[in-house]
Design a protein around this motif. Sequence first.
Motif, short mmCIF file in Angstrom:
data_model
loop_
_atom_site.label_atom_id
_atom_site.label_comp_id
_atom_site.label_asym_id
_atom_site.label_seq_id
_atom_site.Cartn_x
_atom_site.Cartn_y
_atom_site.Cartn_z
N THR A 32 -15.40 25.96 22.73
CA THR A 32 -15.77 24.75 21.99
C THR A 32 -16.83 23.95 22.73
O THR A 32 -17.83 23.53 22.14
CB THR A 32 -14.53 23.87 21.74
OG1 THR A 32 -13.54 24.63 21.04
CG2 THR A 32 -14.89 22.65 20.91
N SER A 36 -20.69 23.95 21.33
CA SER A 36 -21.10 22.62 20.88
C SER A 36 -22.30 22.12 21.66
O SER A 36 -23.24 21.55 21.10
CB SER A 36 -19.94 21.63 21.01
OG SER A 36 -18.87 21.98 20.16
N SER A 66 -19.46 20.80 16.63
CA SER A 66 -19.89 21.96 15.86
C SER A 66 -19.33 23.27 16.41
O SER A 66 -19.23 24.26 15.68
CB SER A 66 -21.42 22.02 15.80
OG SER A 66 -21.99 21.89 17.10
N VAL A 69 -15.58 25.38 15.22
CA VAL A 69 -15.34 26.46 14.27
C VAL A 69 -14.82 27.71 14.97
O VAL A 69 -14.02 28.47 14.40
CB VAL A 69 -16.64 26.77 13.48
CG1 VAL A 69 -17.72 27.31 14.40
CG2 VAL A 69 -16.37 27.74 12.34
N GLN A 72 -11.28 26.52 17.34
CA GLN A 72 -10.02 26.41 16.60
C GLN A 72 -9.35 27.76 16.44
O GLN A 72 -8.12 27.85 16.34
CB GLN A 72 -10.26 25.75 15.25
CG GLN A 72 -11.00 26.62 14.25
CD GLN A 72 -11.24 25.90 12.93
OE1 GLN A 72 -11.05 24.70 12.80
NE2 GLN A 72 -11.67 26.66 11.92
N PHE A 187 -9.19 31.22 7.99
CA PHE A 187 -9.92 30.09 8.54
C PHE A 187 -11.38 30.42 8.84
O PHE A 187 -12.25 29.54 8.74
CB PHE A 187 -9.24 29.58 9.82
CG PHE A 187 -7.95 28.86 9.56
CD1 PHE A 187 -7.90 27.79 8.69
CD2 PHE A 187 -6.77 29.24 10.18
CE1 PHE A 187 -6.72 27.11 8.43
CE2 PHE A 187 -5.58 28.57 9.95
CZ PHE A 187 -5.56 27.51 9.07
N PHE A 188 -11.67 31.65 9.20
CA PHE A 188 -13.03 32.00 9.61
C PHE A 188 -13.92 32.38 8.44
O PHE A 188 -15.13 32.17 8.48
CB PHE A 188 -12.99 33.16 10.62
CG PHE A 188 -14.29 33.37 11.33
CD1 PHE A 188 -14.81 32.39 12.16
CD2 PHE A 188 -15.01 34.54 11.16
CE1 PHE A 188 -16.01 32.57 12.82
CE2 PHE A 188 -16.22 34.75 11.82
CZ PHE A 188 -16.73 33.75 12.65
N SER A 191 -11.77 30.31 3.77
CA SER A 191 -11.84 28.87 3.55
C SER A 191 -13.29 28.41 3.42
O SER A 191 -13.63 27.62 2.53
CB SER A 191 -11.15 28.13 4.70
OG SER A 191 -11.23 26.73 4.51
N GLY A 192 -14.15 28.90 4.31
CA GLY A 192 -15.56 28.50 4.26
C GLY A 192 -16.26 29.00 3.01
O GLY A 192 -17.08 28.28 2.42
N ASP A 209 -7.65 23.23 7.11
CA ASP A 209 -8.84 23.06 7.95
C ASP A 209 -9.88 22.19 7.28
O ASP A 209 -10.50 21.32 7.93
CB ASP A 209 -9.44 24.43 8.31
CG ASP A 209 -9.81 25.25 7.08
OD1 ASP A 209 -9.09 25.14 6.06
OD2 ASP A 209 -10.80 26.00 7.14
N GLN A 210 -10.08 22.36 5.97
CA GLN A 210 -11.07 21.57 5.25
C GLN A 210 -10.67 20.09 5.22
O GLN A 210 -11.50 19.21 5.45
CB GLN A 210 -11.22 22.09 3.82
CG GLN A 210 -11.73 23.51 3.70
CD GLN A 210 -13.20 23.64 4.06
OE1 GLN A 210 -13.95 22.68 3.98
NE2 GLN A 210 -13.61 24.83 4.46
N SER A 213 -10.50 18.49 9.00
CA SER A 213 -11.77 18.31 9.69
C SER A 213 -12.47 17.01 9.31
O SER A 213 -13.37 16.56 10.02
CB SER A 213 -12.70 19.50 9.41
OG SER A 213 -13.02 19.57 8.02
#
Length: 259
Positions: A32, A36, A66, A69, A72, A187-188, A191-192, A209-210, A213
């Motif tokens: 992370t 980031s 950022s 993603v 997590q 999640f990876f 969801s996106g 997650d949505q 966040s």
Amino acid sequence: MAAASAVLQSEWTKIRTVASTTWTLVSAFVVTVALSAGLCALTAANMGDMPAAERATFDPTLISFSGMVLGQLAMVVFGVLVVSTEYSSGMIRTSLAAVPQRATFLFSKIAVAGGLALVVGMATSFLTFWLGQALLGENGTGLGEENVLRAVVGAGLYMTLMALFSMGVAAMLRSSVLSLGILMPFFFLISGILSVVPYAKDVARYFPDQAGSKIMQVLPDAMGSEPAPYGPWGGFGIMVLWVVAALLGGYGVLKTRDA
């Protein structure tokens, strides 16, 4: 009847002596912060090329997170391994023989692992924020600005809740492979993807997650994102409900099924 303090000590010993759980926490922190920082540096170098719409809703705090993603996902792995390792090794029978009170057993595990996830999550969020703002330079912000501290603390809580949600799912499925096989793609990827599909995105915005966040955003429509029908704390509350449901589901399975 096992004393709660003894069970907590036992769970702490299990977690710290298993290399995989320790390294997943380290990975969550390192990935992370590093990702980031890299993205913040890249953003700072290309601010002049940013579209006007994105510049108008530029959220330096959100940019700091950022790398979340990928970080997590390490928290997801941590939560799964904390619970499922005992099933895959067969040690769950020994553990339940020593602690027949299944609520005490499960929620002591959740308390210890959740506490560790909280410490790592908060350390990650604050260091990621400070490093990101330093790299953004004059485009950065400070903790004293409105809603920034809420977003930074919320990022740490978000990572913690991801771990707890994964623990609940792993307790229900009782398998590392099955749990990770569902959670990681969800999640990876899923969801996106669904978050940008017409009509499906109206449902996806209520995924844990949505929704969760949103707590990391200082601006409601940060970086050109679509406005949600809930605020930062509303989204956080939705994620908490997902976590509670997963943990209660995990307890229900543990209570009603043999090891």
